[in-house]
Motif scaffolding. Structure first.
Motif, PDB file in Angstrom:
ATOM      1  N   CYS A 160     -31.503  63.872  16.522  1.00  0.00           N
ATOM      2  CA  CYS A 160     -31.860  64.727  16.224  1.00  0.00           C
ATOM      3  C   CYS A 160     -30.543  65.625  15.801  1.00  0.00           C
ATOM      4  O   CYS A 160     -29.571  66.022  16.455  1.00  0.00           O
ATOM      5  CB  CYS A 160     -32.749  65.421  16.143  1.00  0.00           C
ATOM      6  N   THR A 185     -33.662  69.757  14.653  1.00  0.00           N
ATOM      7  CA  THR A 185     -34.512  70.364  15.608  1.00  0.00           C
ATOM      8  C   THR A 185     -34.207  71.974  16.239  1.00  0.00           C
ATOM      9  O   THR A 185     -32.855  71.926  16.495  1.00  0.00           O
ATOM     10  CB  THR A 185     -35.079  69.788  16.649  1.00  0.00           C
ATOM     11  N   ASP A 186     -34.489  72.529  17.421  1.00  0.00           N
ATOM     12  CA  ASP A 186     -34.453  73.751  17.245  1.00  0.00           C
ATOM     13  C   ASP A 186     -33.415  73.611  18.253  1.00  0.00           C
ATOM     14  O   ASP A 186     -32.535  74.699  18.641  1.00  0.00           O
ATOM     15  CB  ASP A 186     -35.654  74.427  17.456  1.00  0.00           C
ATOM     16  N   GLY A 191     -38.585  65.514  20.029  1.00  0.00           N
ATOM     17  CA  GLY A 191     -39.665  65.870  20.362  1.00  0.00           C
ATOM     18  C   GLY A 191     -39.568  67.784  20.616  1.00  0.00           C
ATOM     19  O   GLY A 191     -40.797  67.914  20.763  1.00  0.00           O
ATOM     20  N   SER A 192     -38.675  68.296  19.889  1.00  0.00           N
ATOM     21  CA  SER A 192     -38.788  69.271  19.757  1.00  0.00           C
ATOM     22  C   SER A 192     -39.506  69.914  18.285  1.00  0.00           C
ATOM     23  O   SER A 192     -39.528  68.980  17.765  1.00  0.00           O
ATOM     24  CB  SER A 192     -37.231  70.195  20.156  1.00  0.00           C
ATOM     25  N   LYS A 193     -38.992  71.621  18.480  1.00  0.00           N
ATOM     26  CA  LYS A 193     -40.047  72.064  17.330  1.00  0.00           C
ATOM     27  C   LYS A 193     -38.933  71.928  15.923  1.00  0.00           C
ATOM     28  O   LYS A 193     -37.910  71.732  15.515  1.00  0.00           O
ATOM     29  CB  LYS A 193     -40.576  72.901  17.201  1.00  0.00           C
ATOM     30  N   ILE A 251     -45.310  64.856  12.099  1.00  0.00           N
ATOM     31  CA  ILE A 251     -45.310  65.956  13.473  1.00  0.00           C
ATOM     32  C   ILE A 251     -46.587  66.318  13.893  1.00  0.00           C
ATOM     33  O   ILE A 251     -47.607  65.703  13.132  1.00  0.00           O
ATOM     34  CB  ILE A 251     -44.515  67.448  12.348  1.00  0.00           C
ATOM     35  N   THR A 252     -46.515  66.839  14.126  1.00  0.00           N
ATOM     36  CA  THR A 252     -47.880  67.399  15.748  1.00  0.00           C
ATOM     37  C   THR A 252     -47.526  68.320  15.574  1.00  0.00           C
ATOM     38  O   THR A 252     -47.477  69.067  13.646  1.00  0.00           O
ATOM     39  CB  THR A 252     -47.647  67.494  17.243  1.00  0.00           C
ATOM     40  N   ARG A 256     -43.981  69.414  16.075  1.00  0.00           N
ATOM     41  CA  ARG A 256     -43.013  69.336  16.789  1.00  0.00           C
ATOM     42  C   ARG A 256     -42.786  67.564  16.368  1.00  0.00           C
ATOM     43  O   ARG A 256     -43.676  67.093  16.171  1.00  0.00           O
ATOM     44  CB  ARG A 256     -43.613  68.758  18.455  1.00  0.00           C
ATOM     45  N   VAL A 258     -42.484  64.020  16.049  1.00  0.00           N
ATOM     46  CA  VAL A 258     -42.397  62.707  16.766  1.00  0.00           C
ATOM     47  C   VAL A 258     -42.344  61.364  16.310  1.00  0.00           C
ATOM     48  O   VAL A 258     -41.793  60.569  17.004  1.00  0.00           O
ATOM     49  CB  VAL A 258     -44.321  62.653  16.933  1.00  0.00           C
TER      50      VAL A 258
END
Length: 338
Positions: A160, A185-186, A191-193, A251-252, A256, A258
């Motif tokens: 990422c 991701t941020d 695992g992050s947004k 994503i979750t 997030r 995954v």
């Protein structure tokens, strides 16, 4: 021929060749030497016969009078007649009372051998990997969880990037890893947004690469096609085909990242009928521990992470410390395979 000539000829025949000596002794020493020579000749013949005929594995390893230990170099496997095909051979073996392996191979709990990637590969092929103990408790737990969460066809550890990365930095990352699309991701971690996705198409023909950031050219999250966590691989592949996507983020419910499914992996995906799986369909994995008191906390954390077996890794094969920790594990976790 005259009698004198015959006698002379016989005498010449009895003369020993140079360097030889005819032994006419009847002493015990002479008889012992003759018996020894006969035994050597017999053993040589028996050795030659062994080379021709060989022995069955049962004769070698189960013979009541065999007290020899063998190494790989001591034995040669000779093919014999068979009346079955390779698919009729069953190699199912017990790793423990509750774990059966279809391929009886276990990877060593060494820090240069087994972490989650090796453990996944072993389990897919029908064996099992043992995560080494030269890690912190949290790191070893993370290795176990990566194996338990693995699903064939899903990329669970994609690289990422941060939205603030420049295009020149992105170019260098592409050259290093050999692929061109990355989830954004941020904070640039798995695992992050998820905030977006950047591909080669987004960055082609752009100037000012040293100052332009990924956030300015990436495809924003609102415009992405995504799938929810728990989606089946077949469904994810169907979305890739129907929408003609290069990558599909998983994503979750909170957004997030995954996992990731890539179109380039469609042809690489294979079925693994021999895979070592638990009752929930997850790959099985073992982990190593020591015999120190602190290792009891390690065991608790590993069990909570879903480890399937614990290996007591110690330089001494039979010690009081091993007995103590095994008794404790059996009492604390009766169903745990040790």
């Amino acid at each position: 021929m005259s009698a004198a000539a015959a006698t002379q000829s016989l005498a010449q025949d009895e003369v020993p060749l140079k360097g030889q000596r005819k032994d006419r002794s009847r002493s015990r020493r002479g008889l012992a030497k003759a018996e020894c020579d006969a035994k050597v000749a017999h053993d040589a013949d028996a050795f030659d016969a062994d080379l021709l005929d060989g022995h069955s594995a049962e004769e070698i390893f189960k013979h009541p009078h065999n007290r020899s230990g063998y190494t790989y170099d001591d034995l040669i496997c000779l093919p014999g007649h068979i009346a079955f095909g390779v698919h009729d051979v069953c190699l199912d073996s017990r790793f423990s009372k509750g774990i059966t392996l279809k391929t009886p191979i276990v990877s060593s709990p060494m820090d240069t051998v087994t972490e989650h990637k090796m453990a996944i590969a072993m389990a897919l092929q029908g064996g099992i990997g043992v995560i080494h103990t030269n890690l912190t408790v949290d790191a070893q737990v993370d290795e176990v969880m990566q194996v338990k969460k693995f699903k064939n066809g899903f990329i669970t550890d994609p690289i990422c990037i941060r939205p603030t990365m420049t295009l020149s930095e992105l170019d260098e990352l592409r050259r290093k890893h050999g692929f061109t699309g990355f989830p954004v991701t941020d904070d640039g971690r798995m695992g992050s947004k998820l905030v977006g996705l950047v591909t080669k198409r987004d960055t082609d023909f752009l100037d000012n690469r040293a100052s332009t950031q990924v956030s300015a050219v990436m495809k924003k999250f609102a415009d992405l096609a995504v799938a929810d966590e728990g989606v089946e691989l077949a469904k994810a592949n169907q979305i890739l085909r129907e929408k003609k996507l290069g990558k599909l983020p998983i994503i979750t419910a909170g957004g997030r990242l995954v996992a990731l499914v890539a179109r380039t992996d469609l042809r690489k995906q294979a079925d693994f009928p021999l895979a070592t799986k638990d009752k929930n369909g997850s790959l099985m994995v073992a982990a190593a521990i020591g015999t120190r008191p602190a290792d009891r906390d390690r065991v608790r954390a590993l069990v909570a992470a879903g480890v399937d077996a614990i290996i007591v890794d110690s330089s001494q094969g039979d010690s009081t410390f091993q007995h103590d920790i095994i008794r404790w594990m059996k009492a604390e976790f009766p169903e745990l395979q040790v």
